[in-house]
Write a protein that holds these residues in place. Structure first.
Motif, PDB file in Angstrom:
ATOM      1  N   HIS A 379      25.829  22.322  51.417  1.00  0.00           N
ATOM      2  CA  HIS A 379      24.422  22.702  51.297  1.00  0.00           C
ATOM      3  C   HIS A 379      24.336  24.016  50.537  1.00  0.00           C
ATOM      4  CE1 HIS A 379      20.495  24.375  52.340  1.00  0.00           C
ATOM      5  NE2 HIS A 379      20.115  23.109  52.452  1.00  0.00           N
ATOM      6  N   ASP A 381      21.821  26.937  48.607  1.00  0.00           N
ATOM      7  CA  ASP A 381      20.480  27.469  48.390  1.00  0.00           C
ATOM      8  C   ASP A 381      20.119  27.308  46.917  1.00  0.00           C
ATOM      9  OD1 ASP A 381      20.303  28.227  51.044  1.00  0.00           O
ATOM     10  OD2 ASP A 381      21.135  30.234  50.652  1.00  0.00           O
ATOM     11  N   PHE A 382      18.825  27.363  46.641  1.00  0.00           N
ATOM     12  CA  PHE A 382      18.391  27.237  45.241  1.00  0.00           C
ATOM     13  C   PHE A 382      18.924  28.395  44.391  1.00  0.00           C
ATOM     14  CE2 PHE A 382      14.837  24.729  47.234  1.00  0.00           C
ATOM     15  CZ  PHE A 382      15.186  23.521  46.655  1.00  0.00           C
ATOM     16  N   GLN A 402      17.975  16.888  46.881  1.00  0.00           N
ATOM     17  CA  GLN A 402      17.294  18.157  47.129  1.00  0.00           C
ATOM     18  C   GLN A 402      16.224  17.988  48.204  1.00  0.00           C
ATOM     19  OE1 GLN A 402      15.744  19.744  43.472  1.00  0.00           O
ATOM     20  NE2 GLN A 402      17.750  20.396  42.725  1.00  0.00           N
ATOM     21  N   SER A 405      14.809  23.106  51.542  1.00  0.00           N
ATOM     22  CA  SER A 405      15.716  24.216  51.862  1.00  0.00           C
ATOM     23  C   SER A 405      16.804  24.443  50.818  1.00  0.00           C
ATOM     24  CB  SER A 405      16.368  23.977  53.232  1.00  0.00           C
ATOM     25  OG  SER A 405      17.150  22.796  53.195  1.00  0.00           O
ATOM     26  N   GLY A 406      16.967  23.488  49.913  1.00  0.00           N
ATOM     27  CA  GLY A 406      18.007  23.668  48.908  1.00  0.00           C
ATOM     28  C   GLY A 406      18.556  22.347  48.393  1.00  0.00           C
ATOM     29  N   THR A 407      19.843  22.387  47.992  1.00  0.00           N
ATOM     30  CA  THR A 407      20.482  21.219  47.382  1.00  0.00           C
ATOM     31  C   THR A 407      21.643  20.738  48.245  1.00  0.00           C
ATOM     32  OG1 THR A 407      19.967  22.108  45.188  1.00  0.00           O
ATOM     33  CG2 THR A 407      21.626  20.376  45.293  1.00  0.00           C
TER      34      THR A 407
END
Length: 424
Positions: A379, A381-382, A402, A405-407
């Motif tokens: 996981h 973050d962007f 995605q 909260s992110g990727t």
């Protein structure tokens, strides 16, 4: 530094053997290595060499007065112009010995710097040598001249009131080092870009490492068809060279030839050439090439592994050992080495000159590179764009999704790739 305006300089090599030094090397092989170092400079002619037994070091002169007189006579008879001392010599000792003997003197660090200066070809190599030489020169600034009395103070940019010549010289060296560091930073940045572009190519890197004169460049040339300088001399290769080769099974790899290691490498050069060894840090496989015919081969191997461990390399990439120059071993000793190599899966006995044993080595390399892989979900973050880009460059991403909260990335990677990712 050596004077290059003469065709040949007559030199004498001394190896001080200090009885109280628990870590001292065997004196005879150490002297032979020092003579080989001297022979690596084309304008030197070694006309004599000695092991000098030392009960203790004399602070001002290194040697006792009797030995100094004895050597002075030998140097005079042999018309010696340069004395090479295989070990550290303080600036005061150097000045006093040069005065007593009437010759130029270099210690081990100065000699290795001369060789590196003579060999370096790439812009990075030249800059690193220059920085190492300046760092060395900075430590040699001693009160050896008559103009070192307190000087009249000048303007701020040429030194404050009461600056001595030593302080001025030291400051000039520091300024030059600062300029060289900026130039080197640009060169290293360019090299990093080249390395990054290579990472996008899915070819693993195989790095040849080993003690100087172990035969790395000869092996590199045979495997790649390149024309890297390969001579029976120390430090024949100073600048890293890389070539793509196709292995017998069809696998493509990038082969890297690196600078040879040596015992007691001057600290100035360890720091200056760290970037040269960065090629090894990126290696997927390290091939440790040993000159198995050398009487000090075990000690040389320990020196190499110590440097690799100090770089943090040995814990990451797998290492295989190659016993080179097997063609120089005869009889029972040769049979024993071949038997030992056959019993270990991480050891190969070869001759880079004749080609003996290379087929087995080349067949094994792809197996080493195909390390076990595991699947994991990461996981990010962007804001972790750099990590995401690195994973895609490595070609390990099998799925991406995605959410707010992110990727989420599904990766299929080796333990080596995972370790490198965690260091980002």
């Amino acid at each position: 530094m050596l004077e290059h305006d003469r065709p040949v300089t007559r030199a004498w090599v001394l190896h001080p053997d200090l009885k109280s030094d628990q870590n001292r090397r065997d004196a005879v092989p150490a002297l032979e290595e020092a003579v080989a170092l001297a022979a690596a400079l084309p304008d030197l002619q070694v006309v004599g060499s000695d092991v000098v037994r030392l009960p203790r070091i004399h602070p001002g002169m290194l040697f006792g007065s009797g030995k100094i007189e004895e050597l002075k006579s030998a140097f005079h008879d042999a018309e010696v112009e340069l004395v090479l001392i295989d070990g550290p010599v303080t600036p005061v000792q150097q000045r006093n010995l040069e005065k007593a003997w009437g010759v130029k003197l270099l210690d081990r660090t100065g000699l290795i710097l001369e060789i590196f200066s003579d060999r370096a070809r790439t812009s990075e190599g030249v800059l690193q040598v220059e920085m190492a030489a300046l760092s060395y020169q900075r430590t040699r600034l001693v009160r050896a001249w008559t103009h070192l009395e307190r000087q009249r103070g000048g303007l701020g940019f040429v030194g404050g009131p009461g600056e001595t010549q030593i302080e001025a010289d030291r400051r000039a060296i520091d300024e030059q080092l600062g300029r060289l560091r900026k130039q080197l930073a640009k060169v290293v940045k360019t090299r990093e870009l080249h390395r990054a572009s290579r990472k996008k190519v899915p070819f693993p890197i195989v790095a040849l490492v080993g003690y100087t004169n172990a035969g790395k460049s000869t092996l590199f040339n045979r495997l790649t068809g390149a024309d890297v300088m390969a001579k029976d001399m120390l430090f024949a290769t100073l600048d890293p060279t890389m070539r793509k080769i196709i292995l017998p099974a069809g696998d493509e790899v990038i082969m890297s030839d690196t600078v040879g290691f040596i015992s007691d490498l001057p600290t100035e050069l360890v720091a200056a050439f760290r970037a040269t060894l960065e090629e090894v840090l990126d290696a997927d496989l390290i091939v440790h090439v040993r000159d198995i015919s050398h009487p000090q081969t075990e000690e040389q191997a320990q020196d190499v592994m110590a440097i690799l461990q100090s770089l943090g390399v040995a814990e990451e990439a797998p290492v295989i050992e190659v016993w080179n120059k097997i063609d120089l071993i005869d009889g029972d000793a040769r049979d024993a080495m071949l038997t030992q190599a056959a019993r270990r899966d991480d050891l190969f006995a070869i001759s880079a000159v004749t080609g003996e044993g290379l087929d087995a080595l080349l067949t094994d390399i792809p197996n080493r590179l195909k390390a076990p892989r595991t699947e994991e979900v990461l996981h990010l973050d962007f804001s972790d764009g750099r990590k995401r880009a690195w994973l895609f460059e490595q070609g390990v991403v099998t799925d991406e999704a995605q959410d707010d909260s992110g990727t989420q990335l599904t990766v299929f990677w080796t333990q080596l790739q995972k370790d490198r990712y965690e260091k980002l």
